[in-house]
Design an enzyme around this catalytic site. Structure first.
Site, mmCIF file in Angstrom:
data_model
loop_
_atom_site.group_PDB
_atom_site.id
_atom_site.type_symbol
_atom_site.label_atom_id
_atom_site.label_comp_id
_atom_site.label_asym_id
_atom_site.label_seq_id
_atom_site.Cartn_x
_atom_site.Cartn_y
_atom_site.Cartn_z
ATOM 1 N N ARG A 218 0.812 -1.227 0.000
ATOM 2 C CA ARG A 218 0.000 0.000 0.000
ATOM 3 C C ARG A 218 0.844 1.275 0.000
ATOM 4 O O ARG A 218 0.283 2.374 0.008
ATOM 5 C CB ARG A 218 -0.945 -0.007 1.211
ATOM 6 C CG ARG A 218 -1.904 -1.180 1.248
ATOM 7 C CD ARG A 218 -3.031 -0.958 2.236
ATOM 8 N NE ARG A 218 -3.930 0.122 1.800
ATOM 9 C CZ ARG A 218 -4.980 0.528 2.514
ATOM 10 N NH1 ARG A 218 -5.243 -0.031 3.687
ATOM 11 N NH2 ARG A 218 -5.749 1.510 2.060
ATOM 12 N N HIS B 143 -7.019 -2.025 13.099
ATOM 13 C CA HIS B 143 -7.109 -0.569 13.080
ATOM 14 C C HIS B 143 -8.105 -0.136 14.146
ATOM 15 O O HIS B 143 -9.075 -0.847 14.433
ATOM 16 C CB HIS B 143 -7.636 -0.064 11.731
ATOM 17 C CG HIS B 143 -6.591 0.160 10.692
ATOM 18 N ND1 HIS B 143 -6.869 0.128 9.340
ATOM 19 C CD2 HIS B 143 -5.273 0.458 10.780
ATOM 20 C CE1 HIS B 143 -5.772 0.377 8.645
ATOM 21 N NE2 HIS B 143 -4.785 0.583 9.497
ATOM 22 N N CYS C 66 -14.121 2.417 6.778
ATOM 23 C CA CYS C 66 -12.878 2.257 6.013
ATOM 24 C C CYS C 66 -12.949 2.918 4.647
ATOM 25 O O CYS C 66 -11.931 3.383 4.131
ATOM 26 C CB CYS C 66 -12.540 0.772 5.856
ATOM 27 S SG CYS C 66 -11.889 -0.024 7.347
ATOM 28 N N ARG D 81 -0.631 -1.568 13.072
ATOM 29 C CA ARG D 81 -0.279 -0.786 11.910
ATOM 30 C C ARG D 81 0.477 0.488 12.306
ATOM 31 O O ARG D 81 1.668 0.605 12.037
ATOM 32 C CB ARG D 81 -1.533 -0.430 11.100
ATOM 33 C CG ARG D 81 -2.266 -1.644 10.504
ATOM 34 C CD ARG D 81 -1.506 -2.308 9.371
ATOM 35 N NE ARG D 81 -2.258 -3.372 8.741
ATOM 36 C CZ ARG D 81 -3.091 -3.222 7.731
ATOM 37 N NH1 ARG D 81 -3.280 -2.031 7.201
ATOM 38 N NH2 ARG D 81 -3.724 -4.255 7.220
#
Length: 281
Positions: A96, A171, A273, A142
Protein backbone atom coordinates in the site's frame (compact mmCIF):
# COMPACT_ATOMS: atom_id res chain seq x y z
CA UNK A 1 -27.32 8.53 31.11
CA UNK A 2 -28.78 11.81 29.83
CA UNK A 3 -30.11 11.47 26.30
CA UNK A 4 -29.32 14.51 24.18
CA UNK A 5 -31.54 15.74 21.41
CA UNK A 6 -29.74 14.58 18.30
CA UNK A 7 -29.25 16.47 15.07
CA UNK A 8 -27.33 15.68 11.92
CA UNK A 9 -24.48 17.94 10.85
CA UNK A 10 -23.72 18.15 7.11
CA UNK A 11 -20.40 16.48 6.43
CA UNK A 12 -17.94 16.36 3.58
CA UNK A 13 -16.57 12.93 2.73
CA UNK A 14 -13.98 11.50 0.36
CA UNK A 15 -14.54 8.09 -1.21
CA UNK A 16 -12.74 6.07 -3.88
CA UNK A 17 -14.69 3.75 -6.21
CA UNK A 18 -13.66 0.06 -6.04
CA UNK A 19 -12.95 -0.16 -9.78
CA UNK A 20 -9.75 -2.13 -9.18
CA UNK A 21 -10.63 -3.74 -5.86
CA UNK A 22 -9.43 -7.31 -5.46
CA UNK A 23 -7.89 -9.48 -2.77
CA UNK A 24 -4.60 -10.63 -4.26
CA UNK A 25 -2.57 -10.59 -1.03
CA UNK A 26 -3.26 -10.82 2.69
CA UNK A 27 -2.24 -8.10 5.14
CA UNK A 28 -5.00 -8.61 7.69
CA UNK A 29 -6.94 -11.65 9.00
CA UNK A 30 -10.00 -10.84 6.89
CA UNK A 31 -8.19 -11.07 3.56
CA UNK A 32 -8.15 -14.42 1.77
CA UNK A 33 -6.90 -14.39 -1.85
CA UNK A 34 -8.66 -17.71 -2.31
CA UNK A 35 -12.06 -16.03 -2.03
CA UNK A 36 -12.86 -14.17 -5.25
CA UNK A 37 -14.41 -10.70 -5.16
CA UNK A 38 -17.59 -10.00 -7.08
CA UNK A 39 -16.48 -6.64 -8.43
CA UNK A 40 -19.88 -5.66 -9.82
CA UNK A 41 -21.47 -6.32 -6.43
CA UNK A 42 -18.70 -4.43 -4.62
CA UNK A 43 -19.30 -1.44 -6.91
CA UNK A 44 -23.06 -1.57 -6.33
CA UNK A 45 -22.63 -1.75 -2.55
CA UNK A 46 -20.17 1.15 -2.62
CA UNK A 47 -22.52 3.25 -4.75
CA UNK A 48 -25.39 2.53 -2.37
CA UNK A 49 -23.35 3.94 0.52
CA UNK A 50 -22.23 6.97 -1.49
CA UNK A 51 -25.78 7.70 -2.59
CA UNK A 52 -27.10 7.29 0.95
CA UNK A 53 -24.66 9.92 2.21
CA UNK A 54 -25.82 12.32 -0.48
CA UNK A 55 -29.48 11.61 0.26
CA UNK A 56 -28.80 12.55 3.90
CA UNK A 57 -27.45 15.93 2.77
CA UNK A 58 -23.73 15.21 2.87
CA UNK A 59 -21.16 16.05 0.20
CA UNK A 60 -19.16 13.18 -1.26
CA UNK A 61 -15.99 13.89 -3.21
CA UNK A 62 -14.51 11.07 -5.29
CA UNK A 63 -10.87 10.09 -5.54
CA UNK A 64 -9.98 8.43 -8.84
CA UNK A 65 -8.90 4.82 -8.29
CA UNK A 66 -5.48 3.59 -9.41
CA UNK A 67 -5.08 0.18 -11.09
CA UNK A 68 -1.95 -0.64 -9.10
CA UNK A 69 -3.58 -0.16 -5.71
CA UNK A 70 -6.60 -2.44 -5.10
CA UNK A 71 -7.02 -1.23 -1.50
CA UNK A 72 -7.52 2.42 -2.45
CA UNK A 73 -11.25 1.92 -1.96
CA UNK A 74 -10.44 2.16 1.75
CA UNK A 75 -10.09 5.91 1.50
CA UNK A 76 -10.10 6.54 5.25
CA UNK A 77 -6.56 5.19 5.42
CA UNK A 78 -5.08 7.87 3.16
CA UNK A 79 -4.98 10.83 5.56
CA UNK A 80 -6.43 12.52 8.63
CA UNK A 81 -7.99 15.96 8.19
CA UNK A 82 -8.58 18.28 11.15
CA UNK A 83 -9.48 21.98 10.76
CA UNK A 84 -8.50 21.81 7.10
CA UNK A 85 -4.99 20.53 7.86
CA UNK A 86 -4.01 17.21 6.33
CA UNK A 87 -1.67 14.68 7.89
CA UNK A 88 -0.94 12.16 5.17
CA UNK A 89 -0.46 8.43 5.56
CA UNK A 90 2.66 6.32 5.67
CA UNK A 91 1.53 2.75 5.17
CA UNK A 92 2.92 -0.17 7.13
CA UNK A 93 2.89 -2.69 4.26
CA UNK A 94 4.72 -2.36 0.95
CA UNK A 95 1.59 -3.33 -0.97
CA UNK A 96 0.00 0.00 0.00
CA UNK A 97 3.01 2.34 0.06
CA UNK A 98 2.17 3.97 -3.27
CA UNK A 99 -1.31 5.00 -2.16
CA UNK A 100 0.05 7.74 0.10
CA UNK A 101 1.27 9.93 -2.76
CA UNK A 102 -2.03 9.56 -4.65
CA UNK A 103 -3.99 10.71 -1.63
CA UNK A 104 -1.64 13.61 -0.89
CA UNK A 105 -1.85 14.80 -4.49
CA UNK A 106 -5.67 14.78 -4.34
CA UNK A 107 -5.68 16.96 -1.24
CA UNK A 108 -3.23 19.45 -2.74
CA UNK A 109 -5.16 19.57 -5.99
CA UNK A 110 -8.43 20.24 -4.16
CA UNK A 111 -7.52 23.31 -2.18
CA UNK A 112 -5.91 21.90 0.95
CA UNK A 113 -2.90 24.18 1.41
CA UNK A 114 -1.41 22.47 4.47
CA UNK A 115 -0.63 18.85 3.63
CA UNK A 116 2.02 17.16 5.76
CA UNK A 117 3.96 14.06 4.70
CA UNK A 118 4.42 12.08 7.92
CA UNK A 119 7.73 10.88 9.27
CA UNK A 120 6.23 7.90 11.08
CA UNK A 121 3.92 5.09 10.05
CA UNK A 122 0.24 5.96 10.38
CA UNK A 123 -2.72 4.79 8.34
CA UNK A 124 -4.91 7.85 8.51
CA UNK A 125 -8.34 7.57 10.01
CA UNK A 126 -7.82 3.86 10.32
CA UNK A 127 -6.01 4.62 13.57
CA UNK A 128 -6.95 8.27 14.29
CA UNK A 129 -10.45 9.02 15.58
CA UNK A 130 -11.25 12.71 16.01
CA UNK A 131 -13.32 14.30 18.78
CA UNK A 132 -13.77 17.98 19.60
CA UNK A 133 -11.18 17.79 22.37
CA UNK A 134 -8.60 15.22 21.33
CA UNK A 135 -7.56 12.48 18.94
CA UNK A 136 -7.90 8.85 19.91
CA UNK A 137 -5.02 6.95 18.34
CA UNK A 138 -4.64 3.21 17.83
CA UNK A 139 -1.36 1.33 17.89
CA UNK A 140 -0.22 -2.26 17.99
CA UNK A 141 -0.63 -3.59 14.45
CA UNK A 142 -0.28 -0.79 11.91
CA UNK A 143 0.42 2.75 13.15
CA UNK A 144 3.64 3.49 15.00
CA UNK A 145 3.40 4.90 18.53
CA UNK A 146 5.73 7.66 17.26
CA UNK A 147 2.96 8.86 14.97
CA UNK A 148 0.94 9.94 18.00
CA UNK A 149 3.37 12.65 19.06
CA UNK A 150 3.69 13.72 15.44
CA UNK A 151 -0.09 14.13 15.12
CA UNK A 152 -0.34 15.97 18.42
CA UNK A 153 2.29 18.47 17.36
CA UNK A 154 0.77 18.98 13.93
CA UNK A 155 -2.88 19.28 14.93
CA UNK A 156 -2.22 20.91 18.34
CA UNK A 157 -4.69 18.55 19.99
CA UNK A 158 -3.99 16.05 22.76
CA UNK A 159 -3.59 12.50 21.47
CA UNK A 160 -4.78 9.56 23.57
CA UNK A 161 -2.92 6.35 22.69
CA UNK A 162 -4.88 3.08 22.75
CA UNK A 163 -3.31 -0.37 22.42
CA UNK A 164 -5.00 -2.86 20.10
CA UNK A 165 -4.36 -6.50 21.01
CA UNK A 166 -6.62 -8.60 18.76
CA UNK A 167 -5.32 -8.90 15.17
CA UNK A 168 -8.88 -9.04 13.80
CA UNK A 169 -9.20 -5.43 14.96
CA UNK A 170 -5.98 -4.19 13.45
CA UNK A 171 -7.11 -0.57 13.08
CA UNK A 172 -8.84 1.58 15.67
CA UNK A 173 -11.77 2.16 13.32
CA UNK A 174 -12.60 -1.56 13.42
CA UNK A 175 -13.02 -1.45 17.20
CA UNK A 176 -14.29 2.05 18.03
CA UNK A 177 -16.62 4.61 16.47
CA UNK A 178 -17.10 8.25 17.45
CA UNK A 179 -20.87 8.74 17.52
CA UNK A 180 -20.82 12.38 18.63
CA UNK A 181 -17.59 14.40 18.59
CA UNK A 182 -18.95 16.70 21.31
CA UNK A 183 -18.26 20.36 21.77
CA UNK A 184 -20.97 21.69 19.51
CA UNK A 185 -23.94 23.88 20.44
CA UNK A 186 -26.26 22.02 22.78
CA UNK A 187 -24.09 18.91 22.87
CA UNK A 188 -22.22 17.39 25.72
CA UNK A 189 -19.02 15.41 25.83
CA UNK A 190 -17.96 13.14 23.01
CA UNK A 191 -19.78 9.83 22.77
CA UNK A 192 -18.36 6.61 21.36
CA UNK A 193 -19.15 2.95 20.95
CA UNK A 194 -16.41 0.33 21.17
CA UNK A 195 -15.56 -3.32 21.70
CA UNK A 196 -13.48 -3.82 24.88
CA UNK A 197 -12.01 -7.13 23.71
CA UNK A 198 -9.98 -5.35 21.04
CA UNK A 199 -8.00 -3.34 23.61
CA UNK A 200 -5.39 -3.95 26.27
CA UNK A 201 -6.46 -3.82 29.92
CA UNK A 202 -4.90 -0.40 30.38
CA UNK A 203 -6.57 1.00 27.28
CA UNK A 204 -9.93 -0.38 28.40
CA UNK A 205 -9.47 1.49 31.66
CA UNK A 206 -8.62 4.69 29.78
CA UNK A 207 -11.73 4.36 27.61
CA UNK A 208 -13.92 3.69 30.65
CA UNK A 209 -12.58 6.84 32.32
CA UNK A 210 -12.97 9.02 29.22
CA UNK A 211 -16.33 7.62 28.13
CA UNK A 212 -18.22 6.23 31.15
CA UNK A 213 -21.48 6.17 29.17
CA UNK A 214 -20.07 4.58 26.01
CA UNK A 215 -22.10 2.05 24.08
CA UNK A 216 -20.32 -1.25 24.63
CA UNK A 217 -20.50 -3.62 21.67
CA UNK A 218 -20.80 -7.38 22.03
CA UNK A 219 -18.34 -9.71 20.33
CA UNK A 220 -20.76 -10.76 17.57
CA UNK A 221 -21.43 -7.18 16.51
CA UNK A 222 -17.74 -6.33 16.56
CA UNK A 223 -17.02 -9.39 14.40
CA UNK A 224 -19.67 -8.15 11.95
CA UNK A 225 -17.61 -4.93 11.69
CA UNK A 226 -20.41 -3.03 13.38
CA UNK A 227 -17.97 -0.52 14.85
CA UNK A 228 -16.62 0.35 11.42
CA UNK A 229 -19.39 2.89 11.21
CA UNK A 230 -19.93 6.56 10.36
CA UNK A 231 -22.08 8.95 12.39
CA UNK A 232 -23.21 12.45 11.43
CA UNK A 233 -24.48 13.12 14.94
CA UNK A 234 -27.89 11.60 14.26
CA UNK A 235 -27.65 8.93 11.57
CA UNK A 236 -25.25 6.05 12.14
CA UNK A 237 -24.41 4.09 9.00
CA UNK A 238 -23.11 0.65 9.91
CA UNK A 239 -23.03 -2.92 8.59
CA UNK A 240 -26.53 -4.38 8.59
CA UNK A 241 -25.27 -7.62 10.12
CA UNK A 242 -24.42 -5.86 13.41
CA UNK A 243 -28.00 -6.37 14.58
CA UNK A 244 -27.22 -6.04 18.29
CA UNK A 245 -26.23 -2.38 17.93
CA UNK A 246 -29.44 -1.07 16.39
CA UNK A 247 -31.64 -1.02 19.50
CA UNK A 248 -28.97 0.50 21.81
CA UNK A 249 -28.31 3.22 19.22
CA UNK A 250 -32.02 4.04 19.00
CA UNK A 251 -32.26 4.16 22.78
CA UNK A 252 -29.61 6.88 22.73
CA UNK A 253 -31.46 8.93 20.15
CA UNK A 254 -29.52 7.87 17.06
CA UNK A 255 -31.00 6.58 13.82
CA UNK A 256 -29.07 3.50 12.69
CA UNK A 257 -28.98 2.75 8.97
CA UNK A 258 -27.87 -0.73 7.97
CA UNK A 259 -25.62 -1.03 4.93
CA UNK A 260 -24.44 -4.09 3.02
CA UNK A 261 -20.73 -3.91 2.22
CA UNK A 262 -20.03 -7.63 2.44
CA UNK A 263 -17.85 -7.69 -0.67
CA UNK A 264 -15.59 -4.97 0.72
CA UNK A 265 -15.37 -6.82 4.02
CA UNK A 266 -13.34 -9.41 2.08
CA UNK A 267 -10.58 -6.77 2.12
CA UNK A 268 -11.01 -6.08 5.83
CA UNK A 269 -13.10 -2.92 5.64
CA UNK A 270 -16.64 -1.62 5.78
CA UNK A 271 -18.49 1.69 6.09
CA UNK A 272 -15.82 3.73 7.87
CA UNK A 273 -12.88 2.26 6.01
CA UNK A 274 -14.25 3.52 2.71
CA UNK A 275 -15.15 6.96 4.10
CA UNK A 276 -12.62 9.71 4.84
CA UNK A 277 -14.02 12.80 6.56
CA UNK A 278 -12.85 16.20 5.32
CA UNK A 279 -13.02 18.34 8.46
CA UNK A 280 -12.62 21.94 7.43
CA UNK A 281 -12.96 23.39 10.95
Amino acid sequence: MRILRRSATPRRYLMCPPAYFRVSYSINPWMNPGKPVDLALAQAQWEDLRDRYRALGHTVEELAPHPEFPDMVFAANGATVVDGRVLGARFAFAERHGEAAVHARWYRDHGFADVRAPQNVNEGEGDFAVTASWLLAGRGFRSSPLSHAEAQEYFARPVIGLDLVDPRYYHLDTALCVLDAGGGPGSGAAEVMYYPGAFSAGSRAVLARLFPDALIAEAADAAAFGLNAVSDGLHVLLPQAAVGLFAPLRERGYEPIGMDLTELLKGGGSVKCVTAELRLG
